[in-house]
Scaffold this motif. Structure first.
Motif, PDB file in Angstrom:
ATOM      1  N   VAL A  77       0.859  -1.184   0.000  1.00 28.11           N
ATOM      2  CA  VAL A  77       0.000   0.000   0.000  1.00 28.11           C
ATOM      3  C   VAL A  77       0.897   1.237   0.000  1.00 28.11           C
ATOM      4  CG1 VAL A  77      -1.733   1.296   1.298  1.00 28.11           C
ATOM      5  CG2 VAL A  77      -1.803  -1.203   1.271  1.00 28.11           C
ATOM      6  N   PRO A  78       0.674   2.159  -0.906  1.00 26.27           N
ATOM      7  CA  PRO A  78       1.507   3.370  -0.921  1.00 26.27           C
ATOM      8  C   PRO A  78       1.222   4.234   0.309  1.00 26.27           C
ATOM      9  CG  PRO A  78      -0.235   3.520  -2.568  1.00 26.27           C
ATOM     10  CD  PRO A  78      -0.322   2.148  -1.977  1.00 26.27           C
ATOM     11  N   LEU A  79       2.273   4.723   0.920  1.00 33.70           N
ATOM     12  CA  LEU A  79       2.170   5.602   2.088  1.00 33.70           C
ATOM     13  C   LEU A  79       2.864   6.915   1.783  1.00 33.70           C
ATOM     14  CD1 LEU A  79       3.131   3.063   4.894  1.00 33.70           C
ATOM     15  CD2 LEU A  79       0.826   3.757   4.210  1.00 33.70           C
ATOM     16  N   CYS A  80       2.407   7.961   2.416  1.00 36.41           N
ATOM     17  CA  CYS A  80       3.046   9.265   2.246  1.00 36.41           C
ATOM     18  C   CYS A  80       4.357   9.290   3.033  1.00 36.41           C
ATOM     19  CB  CYS A  80       2.142  10.381   2.757  1.00 36.41           C
ATOM     20  SG  CYS A  80       0.623  10.541   1.806  1.00 36.41           S
ATOM     21  N   GLN A  81       5.369   9.848   2.456  1.00 42.05           N
ATOM     22  CA  GLN A  81       6.672   9.912   3.103  1.00 42.05           C
ATOM     23  C   GLN A  81       6.590  10.581   4.466  1.00 42.05           C
ATOM     24  OE1 GLN A  81       9.878  11.467   0.717  1.00 42.05           O
ATOM     25  NE2 GLN A  81      11.150  11.893   2.494  1.00 42.05           N
ATOM     26  N   GLU A  82       5.822  11.680   4.555  1.00 39.85           N
ATOM     27  CA  GLU A  82       5.732  12.382   5.837  1.00 39.85           C
ATOM     28  C   GLU A  82       5.063  11.528   6.904  1.00 39.85           C
ATOM     29  OE1 GLU A  82       2.532  14.080   3.061  1.00 39.85           O
ATOM     30  OE2 GLU A  82       4.670  13.679   2.907  1.00 39.85           O
ATOM     31  N   ASP A  83       4.132  10.635   6.517  1.00 37.56           N
ATOM     32  CA  ASP A  83       3.514   9.734   7.488  1.00 37.56           C
ATOM     33  C   ASP A  83       4.544   8.731   8.017  1.00 37.56           C
ATOM     34  OD1 ASP A  83       1.064  10.969   7.212  1.00 37.56           O
ATOM     35  OD2 ASP A  83       0.331   9.531   5.723  1.00 37.56           O
ATOM     36  N   CYS A  84       5.351   8.194   7.115  1.00 34.16           N
ATOM     37  CA  CYS A  84       6.395   7.250   7.530  1.00 34.16           C
ATOM     38  C   CYS A  84       7.410   7.925   8.440  1.00 34.16           C
ATOM     39  CB  CYS A  84       7.105   6.670   6.313  1.00 34.16           C
ATOM     40  SG  CYS A  84       6.085   5.583   5.320  1.00 34.16           S
ATOM     41  N   GLU A  85       7.808   9.120   8.091  1.00 32.72           N
ATOM     42  CA  GLU A  85       8.786   9.840   8.905  1.00 32.72           C
ATOM     43  C   GLU A  85       8.226  10.167  10.287  1.00 32.72           C
ATOM     44  OE1 GLU A  85       9.850  13.103   6.354  1.00 32.72           O
ATOM     45  OE2 GLU A  85      11.230  11.844   5.181  1.00 32.72           O
ATOM     46  N   GLN A  86       6.939  10.532  10.348  1.00 29.89           N
ATOM     47  CA  GLN A  86       6.330  10.829  11.641  1.00 29.89           C
ATOM     48  C   GLN A  86       6.201   9.566  12.478  1.00 29.89           C
ATOM     49  OE1 GLN A  86       5.454  14.131  12.690  1.00 29.89           O
ATOM     50  NE2 GLN A  86       5.641  12.961  14.586  1.00 29.89           N
ATOM     51  N   TRP A  87       5.867   8.447  11.849  1.00 31.34           N
ATOM     52  CA  TRP A  87       5.769   7.162  12.545  1.00 31.34           C
ATOM     53  C   TRP A  87       7.127   6.815  13.151  1.00 31.34           C
ATOM     54  CZ3 TRP A  87       2.406   2.758  10.091  1.00 31.34           C
ATOM     55  CH2 TRP A  87       2.249   1.708  11.008  1.00 31.34           C
ATOM     56  N   TRP A  88       8.176   6.955  12.357  1.00 34.25           N
ATOM     57  CA  TRP A  88       9.524   6.697  12.861  1.00 34.25           C
ATOM     58  C   TRP A  88       9.852   7.626  14.026  1.00 34.25           C
ATOM     59  CZ3 TRP A  88      13.418   3.768  13.771  1.00 34.25           C
ATOM     60  CH2 TRP A  88      14.643   4.331  14.164  1.00 34.25           C
ATOM     61  N   GLU A  89       9.587   8.906  13.860  1.00 32.03           N
ATOM     62  CA  GLU A  89       9.873   9.893  14.909  1.00 32.03           C
ATOM     63  C   GLU A  89       9.157   9.531  16.206  1.00 32.03           C
ATOM     64  OE1 GLU A  89      11.718  13.144  16.518  1.00 32.03           O
ATOM     65  OE2 GLU A  89      11.998  12.448  14.462  1.00 32.03           O
ATOM     66  N   ASP A  90       7.910   9.131  16.100  1.00 31.71           N
ATOM     67  CA  ASP A  90       7.107   8.846  17.289  1.00 31.71           C
ATOM     68  C   ASP A  90       7.437   7.506  17.932  1.00 31.71           C
ATOM     69  OD1 ASP A  90       5.855  11.271  16.974  1.00 31.71           O
ATOM     70  OD2 ASP A  90       4.064  10.439  16.013  1.00 31.71           O
ATOM     71  N   CYS A  91       8.052   6.601  17.197  1.00 26.14           N
ATOM     72  CA  CYS A  91       8.330   5.260  17.722  1.00 26.14           C
ATOM     73  C   CYS A  91       9.813   4.948  17.893  1.00 26.14           C
ATOM     74  CB  CYS A  91       7.705   4.204  16.817  1.00 26.14           C
ATOM     75  SG  CYS A  91       5.913   4.249  16.737  1.00 26.14           S
ATOM     76  N   GLN A  92      10.686   5.862  17.543  1.00 25.38           N
ATOM     77  CA  GLN A  92      12.111   5.525  17.540  1.00 25.38           C
ATOM     78  C   GLN A  92      12.670   5.148  18.908  1.00 25.38           C
ATOM     79  OE1 GLN A  92      14.728   8.664  16.291  1.00 25.38           O
ATOM     80  NE2 GLN A  92      13.529  10.243  17.325  1.00 25.38           N
ATOM     81  N   ASP A  93      12.033   5.590  19.982  1.00 24.66           N
ATOM     82  CA  ASP A  93      12.513   5.241  21.316  1.00 24.66           C
ATOM     83  C   ASP A  93      11.748   4.082  21.938  1.00 24.66           C
ATOM     84  OD1 ASP A  93      14.451   7.283  21.268  1.00 24.66           O
ATOM     85  OD2 ASP A  93      12.953   8.763  21.894  1.00 24.66           O
ATOM     86  N   ALA A  94      10.760   3.553  21.229  1.00 25.24           N
ATOM     87  CA  ALA A  94       9.989   2.414  21.724  1.00 25.24           C
ATOM     88  C   ALA A  94      10.797   1.137  21.499  1.00 25.24           C
ATOM     89  CB  ALA A  94       8.646   2.335  21.006  1.00 25.24           C
ATOM     90  N   VAL A  95      10.471   0.108  22.253  1.00 27.57           N
ATOM     91  CA  VAL A  95      11.178  -1.165  22.110  1.00 27.57           C
ATOM     92  C   VAL A  95      10.180  -2.284  21.826  1.00 27.57           C
ATOM     93  CG1 VAL A  95      13.079  -0.506  23.615  1.00 27.57           C
ATOM     94  CG2 VAL A  95      11.087  -1.627  24.598  1.00 27.57           C
ATOM     95  N   THR A  96      10.695  -3.331  21.228  1.00 26.56           N
ATOM     96  CA  THR A  96       9.921  -4.548  21.021  1.00 26.56           C
ATOM     97  C   THR A  96      10.842  -5.725  21.311  1.00 26.56           C
ATOM     98  OG1 THR A  96       8.539  -5.809  19.502  1.00 26.56           O
ATOM     99  CG2 THR A  96      10.435  -4.682  18.542  1.00 26.56           C
ATOM    100  N   CYS A  97      10.251  -6.848  21.643  1.00 22.92           N
ATOM    101  CA  CYS A  97      11.052  -8.042  21.922  1.00 22.92           C
ATOM    102  C   CYS A  97      10.936  -9.036  20.769  1.00 22.92           C
ATOM    103  CB  CYS A  97      10.601  -8.676  23.234  1.00 22.92           C
ATOM    104  SG  CYS A  97       8.827  -8.983  23.329  1.00 22.92           S
ATOM    105  N   LYS A  98      10.547  -8.544  19.604  1.00 28.69           N
ATOM    106  CA  LYS A  98      10.311  -9.398  18.450  1.00 28.69           C
ATOM    107  C   LYS A  98      10.916  -8.756  17.209  1.00 28.69           C
ATOM    108  CE  LYS A  98       7.739 -13.030  17.277  1.00 28.69           C
ATOM    109  NZ  LYS A  98       8.517 -13.381  16.115  1.00 28.69           N
ATOM    110  N   VAL A  99      11.652  -9.519  16.436  1.00 26.91           N
ATOM    111  CA  VAL A  99      12.264  -9.005  15.216  1.00 26.91           C
ATOM    112  C   VAL A  99      11.214  -8.791  14.129  1.00 26.91           C
ATOM    113  CG1 VAL A  99      13.880  -9.550  13.348  1.00 26.91           C
ATOM    114  CG2 VAL A  99      14.502 -10.034  15.709  1.00 26.91           C
TER     115      VAL A  99
END
Length: 110
Positions: A77-99
Motif C-alpha cells: 500500500v503506498p504511504l506518504c513519506q511524511e507519514d512514515c517519517e512521523q511514525w519513525w519519529e514517534d516510535c524511535q525510542d519504543a522497544v519490542t522483543c520481536k524481530v
C-alpha cells in the motif's frame, strides 16, 4: 482514529472500539507485549489497524495469504513519506522483543 472511514467503512463501530484497546479480540494481540508502548507511537499502529479493517479502498493491495491465522493480507500500500517519517519519529525510542511481528509467535499459551 477510525473516523476517517466513518461515512464509507468496511467495519463496524465495535471494530473501531476494539482497534483502540491494548488487548483486542481483533488479533488477540497486545500492543504492550514488550512493555508499555508510548501513546504517540501506539496511535500509528491503531491508525494502521483502522486502515486495514475499515478502508473500502484496499482492493488493489489485497494479496492472498495461506497462513493458519489469515487468508489475505494487504501488501505494498503506498504511504506518504511524511507519514512514515512521523511514525519513525514517534516510535524511535519504543522497544519490542520481536524481530518480525508477522511470524514466529507461539500462540499456544494465548
Amino acid at each position: 482514529q477510525c473516523a476517517l472511514w466513518k461515512d464509507n467503512a468496511c467495519c463496524t463501530a465495535n471494530t473501531s472500539l476494539e482497534a483502540h484497546r491494548d488487548q483486542s479480540y481483533l488479533y488477540n494481540f497486545n500492543w504492550d507485549h514488550c512493555g508499555v508502548m508510548p501513546e504517540r507511537c501506539k496511535r500509528h499502529f491503531i491508525q494502521d489497524t483502522c486502515l486495514y479493517e475499515c478502508s473500502p479502498n484496499l482492493g488493489p493491495w489485497i494479496d492472498q495469504s495461506d497462513t493458519s491465522w489469515r487468508k489475505e493480507r494487504i501488501l505494498h500500500v503506498p504511504l506518504c513519506q511524511e507519514d512514515c517519517e512521523q511514525w519513525w519519529e514517534d516510535c524511535q525510542d519504543a522497544v519490542t522483543c520481536k524481530v518480525n511481528w508477522h511470524k514466529g509467535w507461539n500462540w499456544t499459551s494465548g
